[in-house]
Write an enzyme that holds these catalytic residues in place. Structure first.
Site, PDB file in Angstrom:
ATOM      1  N   TYR A  75      -6.227   3.964  -0.370  1.00  0.00           N
ATOM      2  CA  TYR A  75      -6.163   3.758  -1.819  1.00  0.00           C
ATOM      3  C   TYR A  75      -5.056   2.770  -2.138  1.00  0.00           C
ATOM      4  O   TYR A  75      -3.973   2.791  -1.537  1.00  0.00           O
ATOM      5  CB  TYR A  75      -5.878   5.080  -2.535  1.00  0.00           C
ATOM      6  CG  TYR A  75      -5.564   4.914  -4.008  1.00  0.00           C
ATOM      7  CD1 TYR A  75      -6.556   4.575  -4.917  1.00  0.00           C
ATOM      8  CD2 TYR A  75      -4.262   5.068  -4.487  1.00  0.00           C
ATOM      9  CE1 TYR A  75      -6.266   4.394  -6.271  1.00  0.00           C
ATOM     10  CE2 TYR A  75      -3.960   4.901  -5.826  1.00  0.00           C
ATOM     11  CZ  TYR A  75      -4.968   4.560  -6.714  1.00  0.00           C
ATOM     12  OH  TYR A  75      -4.674   4.382  -8.029  1.00  0.00           O
ATOM     13  N   LEU A 137      -1.417   0.427   7.276  1.00  0.00           N
ATOM     14  CA  LEU A 137      -1.659  -0.909   7.807  1.00  0.00           C
ATOM     15  C   LEU A 137      -3.146  -1.120   8.053  1.00  0.00           C
ATOM     16  O   LEU A 137      -3.859  -0.205   8.466  1.00  0.00           O
ATOM     17  CB  LEU A 137      -0.923  -1.118   9.137  1.00  0.00           C
ATOM     18  CG  LEU A 137       0.534  -1.585   9.090  1.00  0.00           C
ATOM     19  CD1 LEU A 137       1.410  -0.477   8.525  1.00  0.00           C
ATOM     20  CD2 LEU A 137       1.016  -1.968  10.474  1.00  0.00           C
ATOM     21  N   CYS A 167      -6.984   7.219   5.604  1.00  0.00           N
ATOM     22  CA  CYS A 167      -7.100   6.559   6.909  1.00  0.00           C
ATOM     23  C   CYS A 167      -8.003   7.333   7.862  1.00  0.00           C
ATOM     24  O   CYS A 167      -7.931   7.169   9.085  1.00  0.00           O
ATOM     25  CB  CYS A 167      -5.732   6.324   7.528  1.00  0.00           C
ATOM     26  SG  CYS A 167      -4.620   5.381   6.454  1.00  0.00           S
TER      27      CYS A 167
END
Length: 212
Positions: A75, A137, A167
């Site tokens: 997000y 990342l 993730c």
């Protein structure tokens, strides 16, 4: 001369920024200077190349964008520092694994200036405080050049993270600087973070712009 242009772009729509990053990467040549784009995004869920829609639990009215970075779902929203290094990794002689490590180290070094001991987690790219994720990342490399980058949670509404498996990890806790006693804006955080990032890549000349 190893130089970089840093663009401080404020609040941006995700798709417009993605198109601009991809276009820059396609157009750049061997002599094109690296750039680092620093910004915030309007609320959006992004789904990476390997992203599974099952990790989108309840997106509601927040738009979902499929994108070409690695990783699963995350997000972005106001109050989060998003940094997109557009770097010629081949020219610098940096591997993808080495590049990810450098991004993580820049965040770790920055948080250390706030007396926060951040860590990596094996097999889980990003940066963590006490097991909670504070920076995500996701990268893409094309023609030896990278785009996408990292997102550091500063002072934002974290509730949308509960609408996803962050993730791709069910139950992963997410945190931010504001909840760790760091009372800074995104711009103030950027001032602290940029020297850490520039040091990782040993840039000798830095130029700053407010425009694309």
């Amino acid at each position: 001369m190893n130089k970089v242009l840093i663009r401080q772009l404020g609040l941006q729509q995700y798709q417009d920024t993605l198109d601009a990053m991809a276009g820059f990467t396609d157009r750049r040549g061997p002599e094109t200077a690296d750039e680092i784009w620093c910004l915030e995004h309007e609320p959006v869920f992004t789904l990476g190349l390997a992203g599974k829609t099952e990790h989108l639990l309840e997106p509601g009215g927040i738009p979902v964008h499929k994108t070409d970075r690695g990783g699963q779902v995350t997000y972005h929203g106001p109050g989060q520092l998003v940094v997109y290094p557009l770097i010629d990794l081949k020219r610098l002689g940096v591997s993808i694994k080495g590049y990810v490590n450098m991004l993580e180290q820049a965040v770790i070094d920055c948080l250390a200036t706030f007396d926060l001991e951040a860590r990596r987690r094996p097999g889980m790219p990003g940066v963590y405080l006490d097991g909670s994720k504070i920076a995500a990342l996701g990268v893409r490399v094309r023609k030896g050049c990278c785009y996408h980058g990292l997102a550091l949670n500063v002072r934002m509404d974290l509730s949308p993270f509960r609408r996803i498996n962050p993730c791709g990890y069910p139950g992963l806790e997410v945190t931010q600087l504001a909840d760790r006693g760091v009372d800074l804006t995104v711009d103030e955080t950027l001032e602290k973070f940029l020297p850490c990032l520039v040091e990782q890549f040993a840039y000798e000349e830095v130029e700053v712009s407010q425009k694309l």
